[in-house]
Scaffold this motif. Sequence first.
Motif, PDB file in Angstrom:
ATOM      1  N   VAL A  14     -57.352  31.292  67.855  1.00 24.21           N
ATOM      2  CA  VAL A  14     -56.971  31.920  68.477  1.00 24.21           C
ATOM      3  C   VAL A  14     -55.330  31.377  69.037  1.00 24.21           C
ATOM      4  O   VAL A  14     -54.328  31.488  68.810  1.00 24.21           O
ATOM      5  N   LEU A  15     -55.068  29.832  69.030  1.00 22.17           N
ATOM      6  CA  LEU A  15     -54.682  29.040  69.161  1.00 22.17           C
ATOM      7  C   LEU A  15     -53.616  29.316  68.021  1.00 22.17           C
ATOM      8  O   LEU A  15     -52.682  29.187  68.758  1.00 22.17           O
ATOM      9  N   GLU A  16     -53.955  28.637  66.770  1.00 26.48           N
ATOM     10  CA  GLU A  16     -52.815  29.124  65.450  1.00 26.48           C
ATOM     11  C   GLU A  16     -52.519  30.352  65.544  1.00 26.48           C
ATOM     12  O   GLU A  16     -51.460  30.061  65.403  1.00 26.48           O
ATOM     13  N   LEU A  17     -53.534  30.960  65.329  1.00 31.10           N
ATOM     14  CA  LEU A  17     -52.620  32.533  65.661  1.00 31.10           C
ATOM     15  C   LEU A  17     -51.502  33.006  66.417  1.00 31.10           C
ATOM     16  O   LEU A  17     -50.644  34.044  66.166  1.00 31.10           O
ATOM     17  N   CYS A  18     -51.492  32.683  68.179  1.00 32.21           N
ATOM     18  CA  CYS A  18     -50.145  32.625  69.224  1.00 32.21           C
ATOM     19  C   CYS A  18     -49.671  32.061  69.365  1.00 32.21           C
ATOM     20  O   CYS A  18     -48.959  31.991  69.880  1.00 32.21           O
ATOM     21  N   GLY A  19     -49.290  30.916  68.260  1.00 29.81           N
ATOM     22  CA  GLY A  19     -48.717  29.123  68.040  1.00 29.81           C
ATOM     23  C   GLY A  19     -48.673  28.901  69.671  1.00 29.81           C
ATOM     24  O   GLY A  19     -47.387  28.144  70.032  1.00 29.81           O
ATOM     25  N   LEU A  20     -50.056  28.226  70.163  1.00 30.24           N
ATOM     26  CA  LEU A  20     -49.892  27.899  71.220  1.00 30.24           C
ATOM     27  C   LEU A  20     -50.995  26.723  71.084  1.00 30.24           C
ATOM     28  O   LEU A  20     -51.548  26.665  69.568  1.00 30.24           O
ATOM     29  N   SER A  21     -51.353  25.656  72.231  1.00 33.09           N
ATOM     30  CA  SER A  21     -51.725  23.999  71.471  1.00 33.09           C
ATOM     31  C   SER A  21     -53.321  24.218  72.933  1.00 33.09           C
ATOM     32  O   SER A  21     -52.547  24.766  74.133  1.00 33.09           O
ATOM     33  N   ASP A  22     -53.713  23.411  72.536  1.00 36.74           N
ATOM     34  CA  ASP A  22     -54.831  22.968  73.682  1.00 36.74           C
ATOM     35  C   ASP A  22     -53.838  22.299  75.044  1.00 36.74           C
ATOM     36  O   ASP A  22     -52.628  21.577  74.466  1.00 36.74           O
ATOM     37  N   GLY A  23     -54.162  23.097  75.876  1.00 36.90           N
ATOM     38  CA  GLY A  23     -53.397  22.407  76.950  1.00 36.90           C
ATOM     39  C   GLY A  23     -52.028  22.703  77.513  1.00 36.90           C
ATOM     40  O   GLY A  23     -51.635  22.966  78.578  1.00 36.90           O
ATOM     41  N   ASP A  24     -51.453  23.914  77.080  1.00 33.83           N
ATOM     42  CA  ASP A  24     -50.456  24.773  77.473  1.00 33.83           C
ATOM     43  C   ASP A  24     -50.673  25.242  78.188  1.00 33.83           C
ATOM     44  O   ASP A  24     -52.046  26.219  78.375  1.00 33.83           O
ATOM     45  N   VAL A  25     -50.180  25.920  79.649  1.00 32.29           N
ATOM     46  CA  VAL A  25     -50.430  26.315  80.331  1.00 32.29           C
ATOM     47  C   VAL A  25     -49.053  27.986  80.520  1.00 32.29           C
ATOM     48  O   VAL A  25     -47.813  27.855  80.606  1.00 32.29           O
ATOM     49  N   LEU A  26     -49.230  28.732  80.946  1.00 32.31           N
ATOM     50  CA  LEU A  26     -48.981  30.225  80.896  1.00 32.31           C
ATOM     51  C   LEU A  26     -49.541  31.104  81.581  1.00 32.31           C
ATOM     52  O   LEU A  26     -50.481  31.026  81.691  1.00 32.31           O
ATOM     53  N   ARG A  27     -49.022  31.907  81.926  1.00 31.23           N
ATOM     54  CA  ARG A  27     -49.549  33.436  82.885  1.00 31.23           C
ATOM     55  C   ARG A  27     -50.462  33.772  82.088  1.00 31.23           C
ATOM     56  O   ARG A  27     -50.448  33.833  81.348  1.00 31.23           O
TER      57      ARG A  27
END
Length: 134
Positions: A87-100
């Motif tokens: 999920v992180l890879e496909l969404c371009g995110l990383s463990d620990g990211d903060v967002l709404r």
Amino acid sequence: MQGQTKKPHEDRVNVRPHHGLCGEFFQGKGYSGEFVENMSAVLDRLNSSDPLVTLTVGTDRICCRCPHSKGGVCETVEKVTRYDNAVLELCGLSDGDVLRWREFRNMVRKKIISPGLLSEVCGDCIWFYICGNG
């Protein structure tokens, strides 16, 4: 760090990245009554108040009532970690990211569900039959 910054009075909610997918298809079924009740409550809060979420490849508020969570560690840690990382890879995110929550939910919809990548992320999940043909 993605998204908005935290207001001093606002709590963040830890969310396993793959729970962004589970939340899209949850139908009140689960491992136990306690798990279902907790998942419903957590999703209600996320969807109604749109809090800041911290994406965590580790246990979260949904996991705490799962019968597979033993001492805060999932019995199927390798599998769920694989889901989270996908999920992180496909969404371009990383463990620990903060967002709404809504921003994260929309990313999951746009980058995983809409393009039909759900089965690549979690096709071997025992609950996948609920999620349709993703």
